[in-house]
Design an enzyme around this catalytic site. Structure first.
Site, mmCIF file in Angstrom:
data_model
loop_
_atom_site.group_PDB
_atom_site.id
_atom_site.type_symbol
_atom_site.label_atom_id
_atom_site.label_comp_id
_atom_site.label_asym_id
_atom_site.label_seq_id
_atom_site.Cartn_x
_atom_site.Cartn_y
_atom_site.Cartn_z
ATOM 1 N N ARG A 104 58.313 120.962 -30.033
ATOM 2 C CA ARG A 104 57.084 120.191 -29.773
ATOM 3 C C ARG A 104 57.120 118.856 -30.506
ATOM 4 O O ARG A 104 56.100 118.203 -30.680
ATOM 5 C CB ARG A 104 55.867 120.974 -30.199
ATOM 6 C CG ARG A 104 55.916 121.448 -31.641
ATOM 7 C CD ARG A 104 54.588 121.938 -32.033
ATOM 8 N NE ARG A 104 54.663 122.765 -33.226
ATOM 9 C CZ ARG A 104 53.620 123.238 -33.826
ATOM 10 N NH1 ARG A 104 52.423 122.956 -33.366
ATOM 11 N NH2 ARG A 104 53.732 123.990 -34.897
ATOM 12 N N ASP A 271 66.132 125.550 -40.618
ATOM 13 C CA ASP A 271 65.727 124.500 -39.679
ATOM 14 C C ASP A 271 64.607 123.650 -40.269
ATOM 15 O O ASP A 271 64.230 122.638 -39.684
ATOM 16 C CB ASP A 271 65.279 125.105 -38.337
ATOM 17 C CG ASP A 271 64.228 126.186 -38.509
ATOM 18 O OD1 ASP A 271 64.493 127.161 -39.224
ATOM 19 O OD2 ASP A 271 63.126 126.050 -37.946
HETATM 20 P P1 AMP Z 1 58.237 126.064 -37.112
HETATM 21 O O1 AMP Z 1 58.022 127.480 -37.520
HETATM 22 O O2 AMP Z 1 56.982 125.294 -36.836
HETATM 23 O O3 AMP Z 1 59.187 125.332 -38.006
HETATM 24 O O4 AMP Z 1 58.938 126.118 -35.686
HETATM 25 C C1 AMP Z 1 60.118 126.841 -35.402
HETATM 26 C C2 AMP Z 1 60.572 126.499 -34.015
HETATM 27 O O5 AMP Z 1 59.537 126.782 -33.075
HETATM 28 C C3 AMP Z 1 60.937 125.036 -33.796
HETATM 29 O O6 AMP Z 1 61.999 125.013 -32.870
HETATM 30 C C4 AMP Z 1 59.678 124.462 -33.208
HETATM 31 O O7 AMP Z 1 59.933 123.310 -32.461
HETATM 32 C C5 AMP Z 1 59.185 125.612 -32.337
HETATM 33 N N1 AMP Z 1 57.734 125.576 -32.125
HETATM 34 C C6 AMP Z 1 56.749 125.867 -32.999
HETATM 35 N N2 AMP Z 1 55.541 125.724 -32.441
HETATM 36 C C7 AMP Z 1 55.736 125.331 -31.165
HETATM 37 C C8 AMP Z 1 54.882 125.018 -30.055
HETATM 38 N N3 AMP Z 1 53.558 125.075 -30.130
HETATM 39 N N4 AMP Z 1 55.474 124.654 -28.896
HETATM 40 C C9 AMP Z 1 56.799 124.599 -28.785
HETATM 41 N N5 AMP Z 1 57.657 124.890 -29.770
HETATM 42 C C10 AMP Z 1 57.144 125.244 -30.958
HETATM 43 MG MG MG Z 2 60.168 123.740 -38.110
#
Ligand code: AMP
Ligand code: MG
Length: 519
Positions: A104, A271
């Site tokens: 996103r 990540d």
């Molecule tokens: P995070 O836990 O926020 O670091 O996200 C982990 C993964 O999930 C990353 O690849 C983000 O881009 C993806 N991600 C988290 N929230 C969303 C969302 N609402 N839409 C699309 N991808 C998401």
């Molecule tokens: Mg992330």
């Protein structure tokens, strides 16, 4: 006028996914996919960082123009912008998770400002990408306010971090099940524009390595060195080794800062670790109120507490070890990578000594000072004492014999205060004896301590109060809080309320002490 100069090295120099559009897919042999932001209904500027705007060469008129809200909500592009989503993998909670990518986040391009600095712009919440997996590519207002405020608060605290330029309400709702317990709810959406010299993460290097695509890995490493570490000289393995050592060193320094100010990231997956050692991806982060090394704000991690406050320096080492593993195909022998990891340990130890000296106001940190600090931390933990208030009150001590009155505000529990008083007084007299040996004038010591022990941190409940107001349509709470956090080390008369310990009502409230990854 809204004008920026771009030099988009990432998309120019690295291989692109030949397929276009946001369809979810595995992307092989490429580091990014071209994708357009998805427009939103009614962009409205809720807050912006004046410092970040100025750094990019944007004045207030430019930021307040209707065009700004359009561009930084993803509804329009400026000349020179080339939007893309980047491709990375990662270890999540200790396990390899495969391809993740910007699900996103959409990169807009790399601004070169008047000073010649490179600043990459990235929208978070701008719609689906090939990496969105099952999610919607959007972000809710509450998590966007938190990311916006904390990025800037960390910067002003002197902690390496990605920055935030703007926070824009989309005028659209997003549905989220905040605690993953079957209660989905429509919430207002927002887009943050974040800014950093580089958004490369450890996971960018892990993904090609995991697929055995060593040429792509090498290309990315050489690109990262060229663009993000231009000060490094040399070539081949020696250059790669020097670079990895630098990554280790920067990561260690950032961990020491987090520990100094009481910041808990909450989701230290690989990540979410920046190749520049920047704090990145503000999700279920939190600030330590009562000192507790076992605390994590992230309810998604409540079981194992893998990413608890006190574990962060070790977790960073574990993450660097994963990065080293990913880089190993570029090395004939693992010794240079092991040297890099050793560099982490050395840099961490040096930074921790520096933290102890600065927090205690000493000119140098001796071995016995580490014990002095450890004993204090044990006391703060057992007696449930507010970390920020304690160290600030300690910074204000003058030459009069201290009693615990000066620290009264820092205690959460009256019984524990009374019970631990003798131990605290004993510690304070040890501390005063140590200060006497250090021989710095009181005013000099106080100044040093006030520059290391903030008076204002972005306590979770403060951010939540700003969010509650913003959800009712009043964004002024965000601006007020940002204003306070711009000068965290100064006493700001009239703003005492922002420096108080966490109120009782906030102890177990959603958003104040408990946060999930849902955002
Ligand atoms: P995070 O836990 O926020 O670091 O996200 C982990 C993964 O999930 C990353 O690849 C983000 O881009 C993806 N991600 C988290 N929230 C969303 C969302 N609402 N839409 C699309 N991808 C998401
Ligand atoms: Mg992330």
């Amino acid at each position: 006028m809204l004008r920026l100069d771009f030099d988009n090295a990432f998309v120019r120099e690295l291989p692109a996914d030949p397929e276009q559009g946001p369809g979810v897919r595995q992307v092989q042999g490429a580091l990014y996919s071209r994708v357009q932001p998805t427009p939103v209904a009614a962009p409205r500027l809720l807050a912006y960082s004046a410092e970040m705007a100025a750094r990019l060469g944007l004045d207030e008129a430019a930021v307040r123009s209707p065009e700004f809200a359009q561009v930084f909500a993803g509804n329009a592009l400026l000349p020179g912008m080339q939007p893309f989503a980047s491709n990375y993998g990662g270890h999540q909670f200790g396990h390899w998770a495969g391809q993740l990518g910007d699900g996103r986040a959409i990169g807009l391009g790399e601004v070169i400002n008047a000073a010649g600095e490179r600043w990459e712009l990235q929208l978070k919440g701008a719609g689906p990408t090939p990496y969105s997996r099952t999610a919607d590519g959007r972000a809710v207002l509450r998590s966007s306010v938190r990311e916006f405020l904390c990025s800037e608060a960390m910067h002003h605290l002197g902690v390496p971090t990605t920055r935030a330029l703007s926070l824009i309400g989309t005028g659209e709702d997003v549905v989220r099940d905040m605690f993953y317990d079957g209660h989905p709810k429509a919430e207002p959406g927002a887009v943050v524009c974040r800014v950093a010299p580089s958004f490369l993460r450890f996971g960018h290097f892990e993904l090609p390595a995991s697929r055995g695509d060593i040429e792509l890995l090498r290309q990315l490493v050489d690109f990262c060195i060229r663009r993000d570490y231009p000060q490094l000289a040399g070539s081949g393995e020696a250059l790669h080794a020097a670079w990895f050592a630098q990554v280790c060193e920067r990561t260690a320094v950032t961990m020491a800062h987090w520990m100094r100010v009481g910041f808990v990231h909450g989701v230290m997956n690989t990540d979410n670790l920046s190749i520049l050692g920047l704090t990145i991806d503000y999700g279920p982060y939190g600030w330590v109120d009562n000192y507790d090394p076992d605390w994590t704000p992230n309810t998604t991690d409540a079981g194992g507490r893998r990413y608890r406050y006190g574990a962060q320096p070790q977790v960073a080492y574990w993450n660097l070890s994963r990065l080293a593993g990913a880089l190993s195909p570029l090395f004939a022998d693992v010794a240079p990578l092991q040297d890099g990891l050793r560099r982490y340990v050395e840099a961490w130890n040096a930074a921790e000594r520096d933290t102890v000296a600065r927090k205690l106001g000493l000119r140098e940190c001796r071995d016995e000072d580490l014990a002095l600090m450890d004993d204090l931390r044990g006391l703060l933990h057992r007696a449930e004492v507010d970390m920020t208030l304690w160290f600030r009150a300690l910074s204000d001590l003058d030459d009069a014999a201290p009693d615990l009155q000066a620290f009264a505000e820092a205690f959460y529990d009256e019984h524990k205060r009374a019970a631990s008083e003798p131990e605290f007084l004993a510690w304070l007299s040890r501390y005063r004896a140590r200060l006497a040996a250090d021989a710095a004038p009181t005013a000099e010591r106080q100044a040093r301590m006030r520059a290391a022990n903030p008076r204002y941190v972005l306590r979770n409940y403060l951010a939540q109060q700003a969010i509650d107001r913003a959800e009712q349509g009043d964004a002024a709470g965000i601006t007020d809080l940002l204003e306070v956090m711009r000068r965290p080390y100064e006493d700001q008369p009239g703003r005492e309320a922002y420096a108080q310990r966490r109120p009782d009502w906030a102890r177990d409230r959603a958003g104040c002490s408990m946060l999930s990854c849902s955002s």
